[in-house]
Design an enzyme around this catalytic site. Structure first.
Site, PDB file in Angstrom:
ATOM      1  N   HIS A  34       7.226   6.128   4.068  1.00  0.00           N
ATOM      2  CA  HIS A  34       5.842   5.956   3.595  1.00  0.00           C
ATOM      3  C   HIS A  34       4.900   6.926   4.306  1.00  0.00           C
ATOM      4  O   HIS A  34       3.751   6.608   4.583  1.00  0.00           O
ATOM      5  CB  HIS A  34       5.404   4.499   3.771  1.00  0.00           C
ATOM      6  N   HIS A  86       2.355   9.111  -0.807  1.00  0.00           N
ATOM      7  CA  HIS A  86       3.704   8.629  -1.134  1.00  0.00           C
ATOM      8  C   HIS A  86       3.664   7.517  -2.172  1.00  0.00           C
ATOM      9  O   HIS A  86       2.587   7.024  -2.514  1.00  0.00           O
ATOM     10  CB  HIS A  86       4.395   8.134   0.138  1.00  0.00           C
ATOM     11  N   ASP A 129       5.526   3.661  -3.306  1.00  0.00           N
ATOM     12  CA  ASP A 129       6.306   2.496  -2.874  1.00  0.00           C
ATOM     13  C   ASP A 129       7.173   2.033  -4.036  1.00  0.00           C
ATOM     14  O   ASP A 129       6.654   1.773  -5.131  1.00  0.00           O
ATOM     15  CB  ASP A 129       5.388   1.311  -2.545  1.00  0.00           C
ATOM     16  N   HIS A 143      10.307  -2.284  -1.510  1.00  0.00           N
ATOM     17  CA  HIS A 143       9.491  -2.266  -0.291  1.00  0.00           C
ATOM     18  C   HIS A 143       9.111  -3.703   0.116  1.00  0.00           C
ATOM     19  O   HIS A 143       9.062  -4.024   1.295  1.00  0.00           O
ATOM     20  CB  HIS A 143       8.252  -1.415  -0.578  1.00  0.00           C
ATOM     21  N   HIS A 160       0.832 -11.198   8.013  1.00  0.00           N
ATOM     22  CA  HIS A 160      -0.132 -10.826   6.974  1.00  0.00           C
ATOM     23  C   HIS A 160       0.462 -11.054   5.581  1.00  0.00           C
ATOM     24  O   HIS A 160       1.663 -10.926   5.384  1.00  0.00           O
ATOM     25  CB  HIS A 160      -0.522  -9.354   7.168  1.00  0.00           C
ATOM     26  N   GLU A 185       0.036   5.584  -2.494  1.00  0.00           N
ATOM     27  CA  GLU A 185      -0.942   5.434  -1.406  1.00  0.00           C
ATOM     28  C   GLU A 185      -1.271   6.787  -0.788  1.00  0.00           C
ATOM     29  O   GLU A 185      -0.505   7.749  -0.917  1.00  0.00           O
ATOM     30  CB  GLU A 185      -0.360   4.490  -0.330  1.00  0.00           C
TER      31      GLU A 185
HETATM   32 ZN   LIG Z   1       3.759   2.640   1.146  1.00  0.00          ZN
END
Ligand SMILES: [Zn+2]
Length: 228
Positions: A47, A51, A53, A57, A171, A188
């Protein structure tokens, strides 16, 4: 040849990565002077930098990056400027109401790539980059319902970034779980989204074909629809 707009941050050894991720490094492995050829040794997390995901992930039986067809990553873009009315605040939770206006645009371009501009890419390389706005779980569910194939952001994550590693383990990562859980890819650390807000654009966010991997750096570019 069309002019490409580059939506990619440069990968350098000093780039910020997600807390706990491996740092990026590139150093000479073979050199022209000693070996007659330049070859670099690269070390990085899946990441790093700009990049994508893959669902795995966050989803145990989700697709891996090499299992996703390349056409998923190339297509018409719908760019939503979340700063159109006002600048966003540090760690602001963006609600579905803030981007609901894109619903019509997404209906007009089914299966589009949705790109959300917070303006936070300007803080790349500074501590404030980690203080980015993030998206609510409700926004995630409504975005999935529009039928997009990929959602991209110009922040470190579409979820809040928790700097404390112990707290990070607890989280929720609601946006990632809802969107990746629906089989939709996330991009992201995009940049330059201000350059593609007006007009019709096609974007390419093709990852490396990394076997069994959960994500990959990309070279993200855009060009005007019909120019390629
Ligand atoms: Zn990511």
């Amino acid at each position: 040849m069309p002019d490409f707009v580059d939506l990619t941050h440069r990968l350098d050894s000093d780039i910020a990565v997600y807390p706990g991720d491996p740092p990026f490094s590139s150093c000479p492995h073979l050199t022209l002077s000693a070996d007659g050829v330049n070859v670099a040794r690269l070390t990085f997390g899946s990441h790093a930098g700009t990049h994508v995901d893959a669902p795995i992930h966050f989803v145990a039986d989700g697709k891996k990056i090499d299992e996703i067809p390349p056409e998923t990553f190339v297509g018409p873009a719908v760019v939503v400027d979340l700063t159109a009315q006002r600048e966003l605040c540090d760690r602001e939770e963006v609600q579905w109401a803030d981007l609901a206006l894109c619903e019509d645009a997404l209906k007009a371009r089914p299966g589009a790539i949705l790109l959300l501009r917070t303006g936070w890419s300007r803080y790349w390389g500074t501590p404030r980059y980690f203080e980015h706005p993030f998206l609510s779980a409700e926004a995630a569910r409504r975005i999935v319902a529009t039928g997009v194939r990929l959602v991209g952001v110009d922040t470190l994550s579409p979820d809040e970034t928790v700097l404390d590693e112990a707290a990070a383990a607890q989280h929720e990562y609601a946006f990632h779980k809802v969107v990746l859980g629906a089989g939709i890819v996330i991009a992201e650390n995009l940049t330059g989204l201000d350059a593609i807000q007006d007009g019709e654009w096609v974007v390419s966010l093709l990852p490396l074909k990394l076997g069994g991997c959960d994500g990959s750096p990309v070279r993200a570019v855009a060009w005007r629809q019909g120019e390629l």
